[in-house]
Design a protein around this motif. Structure first.
Motif, PDB file in Angstrom:
ATOM      1  N   GLU A   1       0.809  -1.222   0.000  1.00  0.00           N
ATOM      2  CA  GLU A   1       0.000   0.000   0.000  1.00  0.00           C
ATOM      3  C   GLU A   1       0.843   1.273   0.000  1.00  0.00           C
ATOM      4  N   ARG A   2       2.132   1.161   0.314  1.00  0.00           N
ATOM      5  CA  ARG A   2       3.012   2.327   0.325  1.00  0.00           C
ATOM      6  C   ARG A   2       3.777   2.500  -0.995  1.00  0.00           C
ATOM      7  N   LEU A   3       3.546   1.604  -1.941  1.00  0.00           N
ATOM      8  CA  LEU A   3       4.253   1.683  -3.221  1.00  0.00           C
ATOM      9  C   LEU A   3       3.453   2.494  -4.233  1.00  0.00           C
ATOM     10  N   SER A   4       4.153   3.104  -5.163  1.00  0.00           N
ATOM     11  CA  SER A   4       3.493   3.784  -6.271  1.00  0.00           C
ATOM     12  C   SER A   4       2.945   2.742  -7.246  1.00  0.00           C
ATOM     13  N   ARG A   5       2.155   3.189  -8.190  1.00  0.00           N
ATOM     14  CA  ARG A   5       1.594   2.255  -9.174  1.00  0.00           C
ATOM     15  C   ARG A   5       2.705   1.546  -9.955  1.00  0.00           C
ATOM     16  N   THR A   6       3.718   2.305 -10.335  1.00  0.00           N
ATOM     17  CA  THR A   6       4.839   1.709 -11.066  1.00  0.00           C
ATOM     18  C   THR A   6       5.587   0.704 -10.202  1.00  0.00           C
ATOM     19  N   GLU A   7       5.775   1.054  -8.920  1.00  0.00           N
ATOM     20  CA  GLU A   7       6.478   0.155  -8.000  1.00  0.00           C
ATOM     21  C   GLU A   7       5.672  -1.108  -7.737  1.00  0.00           C
ATOM     22  N   LYS A   8       4.356  -0.989  -7.679  1.00  0.00           N
ATOM     23  CA  LYS A   8       3.520  -2.179  -7.480  1.00  0.00           C
ATOM     24  C   LYS A   8       3.655  -3.148  -8.658  1.00  0.00           C
ATOM     25  N   ALA A   9       3.712  -2.602  -9.848  1.00  0.00           N
ATOM     26  CA  ALA A   9       3.879  -3.446 -11.033  1.00  0.00           C
ATOM     27  C   ALA A   9       5.243  -4.145 -10.992  1.00  0.00           C
ATOM     28  N   ALA A  10       6.283  -3.409 -10.576  1.00  0.00           N
ATOM     29  CA  ALA A  10       7.617  -3.995 -10.476  1.00  0.00           C
ATOM     30  C   ALA A  10       7.660  -5.058  -9.380  1.00  0.00           C
ATOM     31  N   ASP A  11       6.951  -4.799  -8.281  1.00  0.00           N
ATOM     32  CA  ASP A  11       6.866  -5.768  -7.188  1.00  0.00           C
ATOM     33  C   ASP A  11       6.246  -7.074  -7.669  1.00  0.00           C
ATOM     34  N   PHE A  12       5.159  -6.977  -8.426  1.00  0.00           N
ATOM     35  CA  PHE A  12       4.488  -8.168  -8.944  1.00  0.00           C
ATOM     36  C   PHE A  12       5.410  -8.958  -9.867  1.00  0.00           C
ATOM     37  N   ARG A  13       6.078  -8.266 -10.790  1.00  0.00           N
ATOM     38  CA  ARG A  13       6.972  -8.952 -11.724  1.00  0.00           C
ATOM     39  C   ARG A  13       8.117  -9.635 -10.988  1.00  0.00           C
ATOM     40  N   ALA A  14       8.692  -8.938 -10.007  1.00  0.00           N
ATOM     41  CA  ALA A  14       9.814  -9.507  -9.265  1.00  0.00           C
ATOM     42  C   ALA A  14       9.387 -10.740  -8.481  1.00  0.00           C
ATOM     43  N   ARG A  15       8.229 -10.653  -7.831  1.00  0.00           N
ATOM     44  CA  ARG A  15       7.755 -11.794  -7.037  1.00  0.00           C
ATOM     45  C   ARG A  15       7.483 -13.012  -7.915  1.00  0.00           C
ATOM     46  N   MET A  16       6.884 -12.810  -9.070  1.00  0.00           N
ATOM     47  CA  MET A  16       6.621 -13.935  -9.948  1.00  0.00           C
ATOM     48  C   MET A  16       7.930 -14.524 -10.487  1.00  0.00           C
ATOM     49  N   GLN A  17       8.874 -13.668 -10.809  1.00  0.00           N
ATOM     50  CA  GLN A  17      10.177 -14.136 -11.280  1.00  0.00           C
ATOM     51  C   GLN A  17      10.873 -14.967 -10.205  1.00  0.00           C
ATOM     52  N   ILE A  18      10.882 -14.454  -8.984  1.00  0.00           N
ATOM     53  CA  ILE A  18      11.542 -15.146  -7.878  1.00  0.00           C
ATOM     54  C   ILE A  18      10.831 -16.461  -7.556  1.00  0.00           C
ATOM     55  N   SER A  19       9.516 -16.455  -7.590  1.00  0.00           N
ATOM     56  CA  SER A  19       8.763 -17.677  -7.337  1.00  0.00           C
ATOM     57  C   SER A  19       9.133 -18.757  -8.351  1.00  0.00           C
ATOM     58  N   ASN A  20       9.269 -18.372  -9.612  1.00  0.00           N
ATOM     59  CA  ASN A  20       9.663 -19.329 -10.649  1.00  0.00           C
ATOM     60  C   ASN A  20      11.093 -19.827 -10.430  1.00  0.00           C
ATOM     61  N   GLU A  21      11.985 -18.931 -10.028  1.00  0.00           N
ATOM     62  CA  GLU A  21      13.371 -19.324  -9.800  1.00  0.00           C
ATOM     63  C   GLU A  21      13.497 -20.285  -8.624  1.00  0.00           C
ATOM     64  N   LEU A  22      12.594 -20.155  -7.646  1.00  0.00           N
ATOM     65  CA  LEU A  22      12.620 -21.036  -6.480  1.00  0.00           C
ATOM     66  C   LEU A  22      11.899 -22.352  -6.734  1.00  0.00           C
ATOM     67  N   GLY A  23      11.177 -22.442  -7.860  1.00  0.00           N
ATOM     68  CA  GLY A  23      10.495 -23.680  -8.195  1.00  0.00           C
ATOM     69  C   GLY A  23       9.081 -23.773  -7.695  1.00  0.00           C
ATOM     70  N   HIS A  24       8.427 -22.612  -7.493  1.00  0.00           N
ATOM     71  CA  HIS A  24       7.045 -22.597  -7.011  1.00  0.00           C
ATOM     72  C   HIS A  24       6.050 -22.197  -8.103  1.00  0.00           C
ATOM     73  N   GLY A  25       6.251 -21.019  -8.684  1.00  0.00           N
ATOM     74  CA  GLY A  25       5.350 -20.552  -9.732  1.00  0.00           C
ATOM     75  C   GLY A  25       4.063 -19.944  -9.223  1.00  0.00           C
ATOM     76  N   ARG A  26       3.999 -19.602  -7.926  1.00  0.00           N
ATOM     77  CA  ARG A  26       2.797 -18.987  -7.353  1.00  0.00           C
ATOM     78  C   ARG A  26       3.187 -17.691  -6.656  1.00  0.00           C
ATOM     79  N   LEU A  27       2.327 -16.693  -6.780  1.00  0.00           N
ATOM     80  CA  LEU A  27       2.622 -15.393  -6.180  1.00  0.00           C
ATOM     81  C   LEU A  27       2.579 -15.445  -4.656  1.00  0.00           C
ATOM     82  N   ASN A  28       1.556 -16.105  -4.095  1.00  0.00           N
ATOM     83  CA  ASN A  28       1.365 -16.013  -2.644  1.00  0.00           C
ATOM     84  C   ASN A  28       2.510 -16.635  -1.850  1.00  0.00           C
TER      85      ASN A  28
END
Length: 296
Positions: free
Chosen positions: A251-278
């Motif tokens: 809630e403290r991130l800007s719209r652009t930062e929220k989009a970057a947060d989502f992309r980073a989390r999905m990328q990291i989830s895939n790298e860890l072998g999960h593939g899920r955001l939560n």
């Protein structure tokens, strides 16, 4: 061993689902359920005799024992596997919410850490390399032990083979830092085209040796290395720390930062072998501040 326990043993150890370690953990869990049912007064003549009343009795027993949500979810996973194998999937609740199992807390403190100095130096070289692979690439212990650098190294990424990975889920892990490349070069010098598992030794025996040695030098939580990797990757991908490391929540991130947060989390989830955001909440801290106040 009673009839039910014997029947479950045959199903669990005779089935090829998952890695050796996964099958053994499942087998132990099913044997525990057989003992619980016997203690509760149920004498099932076979695994196929499972009924909703047996499932409810187990759930009531686990609640009375005040098992954690995480433990109950693991057992429910084994119980669903059992029901599926005897073609009775409908006797077990399809999800944990309907079974009355509370949600696991997404974040309970920052568990990220790296092992350095005397503790790492006290380990045999192959054990050190296994831990360094976890920190450098976010690998699980099984993956780091089975990893073969000659097979995986594609220059700009590692291609993790299904037989090394939990659930047989292959994935790619990017190579982005000179220290990662240096580690891979060192691993190639030590292991050649092989893995860290000594020739002629079984994986499960070598894993037990690694766990024993690391415990002996005071290393208690190797999974924290995956947390460290995830948080390092988040900082690299977004340019700021994640919530677990003191960064801003969603809630403290800007719209652009929220989009970057989502992309980073999905990328990291895939790298860890999960593939899920939560699942990234566990490694990076919850996206929402209110979730961080929950306890296990």
């Amino acid at each position: 061993m009673d009839v039910l326990a014997y029947d479950l043993k045959g199903i669990a150890l005779g089935d090829g689902d998952g890695s050796y370690l996964t099958r053994m953990q499942r087998h132990r869990g099913l044997q525990l359920m057989a003992r619980d049912l016997r203690a509760l007064g149920f004498k099932l003549p076979a695994a196929s005799s499972l009924k909703p009343r047996h499932v409810e009795a187990l759930l009531d027993h686990w609640r009375a024992a005040r098992l954690s949500a995480g433990t109950m979810k693991n057992r429910m996973g084994w119980l669903r596997w059992w029901a599926a194998k005897v073609r009775k999937p409908n006797v077990v609740p399809r999800d944990n919410d309907s079974a009355g199992i509370a949600k696991r807390a997404a974040f309970a403190g920052n568990r990220a850490h790296v092992v350095q100095g005397e503790k790492l130096a006290a380990l045999p070289l192959c054990h050190q390399l296994a831990l360094r692979l976890q920190m450098a690439f976010g690998m699980r212990l099984e993956e780091s032990l089975k990893f073969r650098v000659g097979q995986a190294d594609k220059g700009d990424r590692l291609v993790m083979q299904p037989s090394w990975c939990k659930g047989g889920r292959a994935r790619d892990i990017p190579i982005t830092h000179p220290r990662q490349r240096a580690l891979l070069d060192e691993l190639r010098r030590v292991c050649g085209d092989g893995s860290l598992i000594p020739q002629g030794e079984r994986y499960i025996d070598f894993r037990k040796d690694v766990e024993h040695e690391t415990w002996g030098v005071g290393i208690r939580n190797m999974h924290g290395h995956r947390h460290w990797y995830a948080q390092w990757r988040y900082q690299t991908l977004t340019g700021r720390p994640c919530p677990a490391a003191g960064g801003a929540t969603h809630e403290r991130l800007s719209r652009t930062e929220k989009a970057a947060d989502f992309r980073a989390r999905m990328q990291i989830s895939n790298e860890l072998g999960h593939g899920r955001l939560n699942v990234t909440d566990t490694y990076l801290g919850s996206r929402f501040a209110k979730a961080q106040t929950r306890t296990r």
